[in-house]
Design a protein around this motif. Structure first.
Motif, mmCIF file in Angstrom:
data_model
loop_
_atom_site.group_PDB
_atom_site.id
_atom_site.type_symbol
_atom_site.label_atom_id
_atom_site.label_comp_id
_atom_site.label_asym_id
_atom_site.label_seq_id
_atom_site.Cartn_x
_atom_site.Cartn_y
_atom_site.Cartn_z
ATOM 1 N N THR A 219 0.833 -1.206 0.000
ATOM 2 C CA THR A 219 0.000 0.000 0.000
ATOM 3 C C THR A 219 0.863 1.249 0.000
ATOM 4 O OG1 THR A 219 -1.660 -1.195 1.310
ATOM 5 C CG2 THR A 219 -1.867 1.187 1.211
ATOM 6 N N VAL A 234 -3.756 3.697 -1.324
ATOM 7 C CA VAL A 234 -4.065 2.963 -2.537
ATOM 8 C C VAL A 234 -3.216 1.696 -2.564
ATOM 9 C CG1 VAL A 234 -2.361 4.285 -3.885
ATOM 10 C CG2 VAL A 234 -4.189 3.059 -5.055
ATOM 11 N N VAL A 265 1.217 7.603 -9.309
ATOM 12 C CA VAL A 265 0.010 7.855 -8.516
ATOM 13 C C VAL A 265 -0.360 9.327 -8.554
ATOM 14 C CG1 VAL A 265 -0.993 7.747 -6.187
ATOM 15 C CG2 VAL A 265 0.500 5.895 -6.992
ATOM 16 N N ASP A 266 -1.652 9.604 -8.763
ATOM 17 C CA ASP A 266 -2.179 10.958 -8.675
ATOM 18 C C ASP A 266 -2.296 11.326 -7.202
ATOM 19 O OD1 ASP A 266 -4.430 12.966 -8.297
ATOM 20 O OD2 ASP A 266 -4.263 12.989 -10.477
ATOM 21 N N THR A 269 -5.995 12.414 -5.809
ATOM 22 C CA THR A 269 -7.042 11.389 -5.684
ATOM 23 C C THR A 269 -6.527 10.090 -5.096
ATOM 24 O OG1 THR A 269 -6.627 10.578 -7.935
ATOM 25 C CG2 THR A 269 -8.243 12.354 -7.671
ATOM 26 N N MET A 270 -5.198 9.946 -4.975
ATOM 27 C CA MET A 270 -4.562 8.709 -4.522
ATOM 28 C C MET A 270 -5.074 7.524 -5.341
ATOM 29 S SD MET A 270 -2.148 9.261 -2.413
ATOM 30 C CE MET A 270 -1.850 7.691 -1.597
ATOM 31 N N THR A 271 -5.012 7.693 -6.647
ATOM 32 C CA THR A 271 -5.342 6.619 -7.582
ATOM 33 C C THR A 271 -4.158 6.392 -8.511
ATOM 34 O OG1 THR A 271 -6.363 8.195 -9.121
ATOM 35 C CG2 THR A 271 -7.823 7.068 -7.553
ATOM 36 N N VAL A 272 -4.031 5.165 -8.996
ATOM 37 C CA VAL A 272 -2.938 4.827 -9.899
ATOM 38 C C VAL A 272 -3.243 5.350 -11.295
ATOM 39 C CG1 VAL A 272 -1.645 2.959 -10.982
ATOM 40 C CG2 VAL A 272 -2.274 2.788 -8.569
ATOM 41 N N ARG A 273 -2.391 6.225 -11.816
ATOM 42 C CA ARG A 273 -2.557 6.763 -13.167
ATOM 43 C C ARG A 273 -1.998 5.820 -14.224
ATOM 44 N NH1 ARG A 273 0.188 12.608 -12.753
ATOM 45 N NH2 ARG A 273 -1.302 13.704 -11.408
#
Length: 360
Positions: A219, A234, A265-266, A269-273
């Motif tokens: 994580t 994430v 990672v963005d 938003t803590m999302t994988v780009r």
């Protein structure tokens, strides 16, 4: 070369940890906004070092620190390179202009990561049972900080007042007051935290964590350094590698050597780009530079802000190693942070009057 100060260092660090009840264990054009392109300090697993001109990829100096490297830090002025030879318990100081080994401290304690305080007044090295504090001015151990179990990654807030420690065994990140050299609180993050990286403005601390089980994903978490709490996470994949944050704080890069990937990672938003199919144990970004530098074995790979490979620098082995040429396996890359403007204290008001340049 100065003689290694074995006896003094062993007495200082061993006595401090013993008091804690710790058992001892033996020509590319830069895209940088800066006026001068930064030098990249590339460190191989075996302790070989190469100093690279990031405009051209030319190797300017080389050194052999003589032991497996686990950590690296650079002085703010870029004139001293500190390599942690963790398995042998040594901290080696290198002149990056000449490659000369200037000094070495042997601790007889297993060492791990390193970080330089932004003001250049202290070098911190995670060790078995605590964090060793080194005064870079005369290169001597001045304190040992008791923290959580198996400390690994380190980061210092730009205001110089807080040292963050990844307490791997405890699943926490410790907050250390640099003025008193004492851990004041912890933040629960779970798993086994490994690497830390702080955003350029000091507002966010990123933590990579391992979790037990071969197929259990690791994580990436983010901590708000004002509230001192986890505000996002994430799942990224197996393992937990090194972390780098872009100068604008918008993007985080995380290496996953077990997956042979670099995760983008963005930060908002803590999302994988994106997942980049690059096998790398180490990532770094120089202050004010839009490029991303990856340690890729016999090379250093450079990405632009769109994650396109700009160039690949070939590392050399000529003249490296006391026992003759040997393979250079890049594991870590570091840059000089330089002086940064503090963005406000992370310590409570009761502690804010303490000087950040105290003896510890």
């Amino acid at each position: 070369m100065a003689k290694p100060r074995l006896v003094a260092a062993v007495i200082a660090l061993s006595a401090a940890f013993a008091a804690m009840g710790v058992q001892q264990r033996l020509e590319y054009t830069t895209t940088s906004s800066a006026s001068v392109a930064p030098l990249a300090y590339v460190v191989g697993k075996s302790g070989l070092v190469q100093i690279v001109d990031t405009r051209t990829g030319a190797v300017l100096a080389k050194a052999d620190t003589g032991g497996r490297a686990t950590g690296v830090a650079v002085s703010p002025d870029g004139l001293r390179l500190y390599v942690v030879n963790g398995w042998t318990g040594a901290i080696t100081v290198v002149d990056p202009r000449s490659g000369e080994i200037l000094d070495r401290i042997f601790t007889q304690v297993q060492l791990s990561h390193a970080v330089m305080r932004p003001d250049g007044q202290r070098l911190y090295v995670s060790a078995s049972g605590g964090v060793a504090v080194v005064d870079p001015e005369d290169f001597r151990l001045v304190a040992a900080i008791r923290v959580g179990g198996q400390p690994q990654g380190l980061a210092v807030h730009p205001d110089n007042e807080v040292l963050y420690v990844a307490n791997s065994q405890d699943g926490t990140v410790g907050l250390v007051d640099t003025a008193t050299a004492s851990q004041t609180s912890t933040i629960e993050v779970g798993g086994m935290p490994q690497f830390l990286a702080i955003s350029p403005d000091g507002s966010r601390l990123y933590v990579s964590t391992l979790r037990l089980g071969e197929q259990t994903p690791g994580t990436l978490l983010v901590i708000d350094t004002v509230a001192n709490r986890v505000v996002g996470s994430v799942e990224v994949g197996r393992g937990a590698g090194s972390i780098a944050v872009t100068p604008d704080g918008a993007t985080v890069y995380l290496t996953l050597p077990k997956e042979s990937e670099v995760v983008v990672v963005d930060a908002a938003t803590m999302t994988v780009r994106e997942r980049l199919p690059i096998d790398s144990p180490g990532v770094a970004i120089a202050p004010g530079d839009s490029r991303v530098f990856l340690a890729t074995g016999a090379t250093t790979t450079v990405l632009d802000s769109s994650n396109t490979v700009l160039t690949t620098y070939r590392m050399t082995t000529d003249g490296l190693g006391e026992m003759g040429p040997r393979r250079f396996d890049a594991a870590m890359i570091a840059f000089s942070a330089g002086q940064r403007t503090p963005t406000g204290s992370r310590i409570s008001s009761s502690q804010s009057s303490k000087s950040s340049t105290g003896s510890s």
